[in-house]
Design an enzyme around this catalytic site. Structure first.
Site, PDB file in Angstrom:
ATOM      1  N   ASN A 220       0.816  -1.211   0.000  1.00  0.00           N
ATOM      2  CA  ASN A 220       0.000   0.000   0.000  1.00  0.00           C
ATOM      3  C   ASN A 220       0.855   1.268   0.000  1.00  0.00           C
ATOM      4  O   ASN A 220       0.511   2.267  -0.629  1.00  0.00           O
ATOM      5  CB  ASN A 220      -0.943   0.000   1.206  1.00  0.00           C
ATOM      6  CG  ASN A 220      -2.223  -0.780   0.937  1.00  0.00           C
ATOM      7  OD1 ASN A 220      -2.470  -1.202  -0.191  1.00  0.00           O
ATOM      8  ND2 ASN A 220      -3.031  -0.971   1.957  1.00  0.00           N
ATOM      9  N   CYS A 272      -8.303   2.121   4.138  1.00  0.00           N
ATOM     10  CA  CYS A 272      -7.073   1.318   4.168  1.00  0.00           C
ATOM     11  C   CYS A 272      -5.817   2.128   3.875  1.00  0.00           C
ATOM     12  O   CYS A 272      -4.938   2.259   4.725  1.00  0.00           O
ATOM     13  CB  CYS A 272      -7.189   0.160   3.180  1.00  0.00           C
ATOM     14  SG  CYS A 272      -8.421  -1.079   3.650  1.00  0.00           S
ATOM     15  N   LYS A 335     -13.977   6.331  -3.732  1.00  0.00           N
ATOM     16  CA  LYS A 335     -13.622   5.882  -5.075  1.00  0.00           C
ATOM     17  C   LYS A 335     -14.875   5.292  -5.709  1.00  0.00           C
ATOM     18  O   LYS A 335     -15.866   5.050  -5.012  1.00  0.00           O
ATOM     19  CB  LYS A 335     -12.481   4.854  -5.042  1.00  0.00           C
ATOM     20  CG  LYS A 335     -12.830   3.534  -4.382  1.00  0.00           C
ATOM     21  CD  LYS A 335     -11.633   2.591  -4.399  1.00  0.00           C
ATOM     22  CE  LYS A 335     -11.939   1.333  -5.152  1.00  0.00           C
ATOM     23  NZ  LYS A 335     -10.837   0.370  -5.137  1.00  0.00           N
ATOM     24  N   ARG A 342     -15.292   6.557   4.098  1.00  0.00           N
ATOM     25  CA  ARG A 342     -14.202   6.777   5.051  1.00  0.00           C
ATOM     26  C   ARG A 342     -13.072   7.557   4.379  1.00  0.00           C
ATOM     27  O   ARG A 342     -12.584   7.188   3.331  1.00  0.00           O
ATOM     28  CB  ARG A 342     -13.680   5.441   5.588  1.00  0.00           C
ATOM     29  CG  ARG A 342     -14.635   4.743   6.547  1.00  0.00           C
ATOM     30  CD  ARG A 342     -14.097   3.387   6.980  1.00  0.00           C
ATOM     31  NE  ARG A 342     -14.031   2.446   5.874  1.00  0.00           N
ATOM     32  CZ  ARG A 342     -13.513   1.223   5.961  1.00  0.00           C
ATOM     33  NH1 ARG A 342     -13.002   0.807   7.109  1.00  0.00           N
ATOM     34  NH2 ARG A 342     -13.504   0.420   4.911  1.00  0.00           N
TER      35      ARG A 342
END
Length: 461
Positions: A220, A272, A335, A342
C-alpha cells in the site's frame, strides 16, 4: 472444511462468502446484530459488486451462515480473524483493540489442533503479541494470511487473487517436512482451504511472521507513493503547460514503471491506504528507519495537499471566493464502485467549500445514505440532474462511470455557469469544451489555456 470468519465487514463478509463458494462450510461471526441479520438474508450491508450473489448462493446451499454467537465457531478447524484495525484516535498507529478482543473471546471455543489465521492488516510484531495471548492454548496453531482486496473488485480479488501469502512460525524452512517436502502445520491447513485456487495456478509465498505482517503495508505504501508522485508532477505540469495525462501514459509504457496507479487527480482516501501508510510510518520510526518515516510523511502530505489545491482552484474558478456560490459536487464515496465514505477526498473538499460559505450540493450513485448524517453542512441529492440545477461551478470528485458518460449539452442546460473542475481528469475535455464548458483539470496544463470565468456570468443554456 469447517471454517469460522471472525468479523464480517468488507474483508470478512467477502472472505466468508468466497470460502463458501469453494465448498467449505463457513460461519461468519460479528457483534453487530443488524449486520449479521442482513448478511444472513443474503444481502450485503454495503455496496460491493458481485457480493450479494455470492451471499445468496452460500445461503441456498446451506454452506454459509452468520451469527452473533461465537459458540458457532467451536466446531471449526480453521478460524480467520478479519476484524478491523483502524487508525488509533489519538495517534497514527494502528488500534489493535478489536483484534485482541476477538482472539480472547475465541480462545475458549477453540478445539484442539485448531488453526487461527489473521487476515487483518497489522503492524510488525503483532503476531508475537498474539502468541502471548494464545500461550494458554499450546495445542492451537497460529498463522498470518494477509489480504489484498480492493473495494469495488473485492469479489474478483478473492476468487482470482494475484497471490497467496502464508506467514508461519519459522518461515519457509519450517513449513514443509524435511524429507518428503509435504506442507505441515499451518501451511497444510491453508493449502486445504485454498486448494481450488492453488489447483488453478495461483502463486503461493510462504514466509515468516514479520514478512507477512509487513507485506500489505509495504504494498500500500508503494501504491500511495505512485499516486502522490504523479500528483506532485501534476503541479509542475500546470506551472509549465505540460499535460500530466500524456506524461503518465508515456511513463507507464516503461515496463519497469507501469501505468497502474499513475493517474493524477484528487488523491487517495478510504479506510485502508491512508491509515496503512501512517501505521507504516510509525513502524519505521520505532525501528529507526528514518528514511522510510520521512518518505511516508511526504507521501501523506502530497496527498492531503491535493485536497487543498482543489479547494483553492474552486475559489479561483469562482472569481476569487466560493462564498455564496452554488456548487455541485459529483461523487461522495472515496472511489467508484463502493459506498464507503471513510476519509473520502470528495466529501472532505465539499465540506471545506461549505465551510468557506459555498452552497454545496453533493450527489453520488451509492453513498448518499452514508454521507448525509455525517456532513450536516452539505445538501445531498440522489438525482444527478436535480443536483446540477442552478450550479455556478461543478466539481467531479469521484470518477463514477455515469459521470464520465454525462452529456455535456444536457448538463449545460441545467447549470447557471458552464464551469467544471475535473479533479479526477476523467472527462472528455474536448467534448465538454465543444459544448461551451470551461474545463479545468489537475496537471493538464490548463491553467493558462482555460482562465477562470469571471463572475458574475450570464445563464448559459
Amino acid at each position: 472444511m469447517r471454517i469460522s470468519v471472525i468479523g464480517c465487514g468488507y474483508l470478512g463478509a467477502v472472505h466468508a462468502a468466497t470460502l463458501a463458494s469453494m465448498g467449505h462450510t463457513v460461519v461468519g461471526i460479528d457483534v453487530d446484530a443488524g449486520k449479521v441479520d442482513q448478511l444472513a438474508r443474503g444481502a450485503a450491508p454495503f455496496h460491493e459488486p458481485g457480493l450479494d450473489e455470492l451471499l445468496r448462493n452460500g445461503r441456498s446451499t446451506g454452506r454459509l451462515t452468520f451469527s452473533t454467537d461465537d459458540a458457532g465457531a467451536q466446531e471449526a478447524q480453521v478460524h480467520f480473524l478479519c476484524v478491523g484495525t483502524p487508525q488509533d484516535k489519538t495517534s497514527d498507529a494502528a488500534d489493535l483493540t478489536f483484534l485482541v478482543s476477538a482472539i480472547e473471546t475465541l480462545l475458549p471455543r477453540l478445539a484442539a489442533g485448531a488453526v487461527v489465521v489473521g487476515k487483518s492488516t497489522v503492524p510488525v510484531g503483532t503476531v508475537e503479541m498474539l502468541r502471548g495471548v494464545l500461550a494458554r492454548r499450546p495445542d492451537v496453531m497460529l498463522g498470518w494470511n494477509p489480504e489484498f482486496l480492493r473495494q469495488g473488485t473485492a469479489v474478483k480479488d478473492s476468487l482470482v487473487p494475484d497471490r497467496l501469502v502464508y506467514g508461519v512460525d519459522g518461515g519457509r524452512g519450517a513449513a514443509f517436512h524435511p524429507r518428503s517436502g509435504a506442507p505441515v502445520g499451518v501451511t497444510a491447513a491453508l493449502d486445504a482451504v485454498y486448494e481450488p485456487l492453488l489447483r488453478a495456478g495461483i502463486p503461493r509465498l510462504v514466509c515468516n511472521f514479520a514478512t507477512a505482517e509487513l507485506i500489505k503495508s509495504a504494498a500500500n505504501a508503494y501504491l500511495a507513493t505512485k499516486v502522490s508522485f504523479i500528483n506532485a508532477v501534476a503541479g509542475l505540469c500546470d506551472a509549465s503547460g505540460a499535460d500530466v495525462a500524456e506524461l503518465a501514459e508515456a511513463m507507464g509504457m516503461d515496463p519497469r514503471i507501469g501505468g497502474r496507479y499513475l493517474h493524477a487527480g484528487l488523491g487517495f482516501g478510504g479506510g485502508c491506504l491512508p491509515k496503512d501508510i501512517r501505521s507504516f510510518r510509525i513502524q519505521a520510526a520505532h525501528a529507526g528507519a528514518t528514511a522510510l518515516d520521512e518518505w511516508m510523511q511526504l507521501v501523506d502530505s502530497v496527498n492531503q495537499g491535493q485536497r487543498e489545491r482543489t479547494v483553492a482552484l474552486a475559489a479561483e474558478l469562482s472569481g476569487g471566493s466560493v462564498a455564496g456560490r452554488s456548487i455541485t459536487v459529483l461523487g461522495a464515496s472515496f472511489k467508484p464502485d463502493t459506498d464507503d465514505i471513510r476519509d473520502s477526498p470528495a466529501l472532505d473538499v465539499a465540506d471545506r467549500l461549505a465551510a468557506a460559505g459555498a452552497h454545496v450540493t453533493v450527489t453520488d450513485p451509492k453513498a448518499i445514505n452514508h454521507a448525509w448524517r455525517r456532513y450536516p453542512r452539505l445538501r445531498f441529492e440522489a438525482s444527478t440532474e436535480r443536483a446540477l440545477e442552478g450550479a455556478e461551478l461543478v466539481l467531479l470528485l469521484t470518477e463514477w462511470d455515469e459521470y464520465r458518460r454525462l452529456c455535456p449539452a444536457a448538463a449545460g442546460a441545467r447549470v447557471r455557469r458552464r464551469v467544471v473542475l475535473d479533479a479526477r481528469n476523467a472527462l472528455d475535455t474536448a467534448a465538454w469544451q465543444a459544448n461551451g464548458w470551461s474545463v479545468r483539470g489537475l496537471g493538464t496544463g490548463s491553467a493558462a489555456a482555460h482562465p477562470p470565468v469571471q463572475a458574475p456570468a450570464p445563464l448559459l443554456s
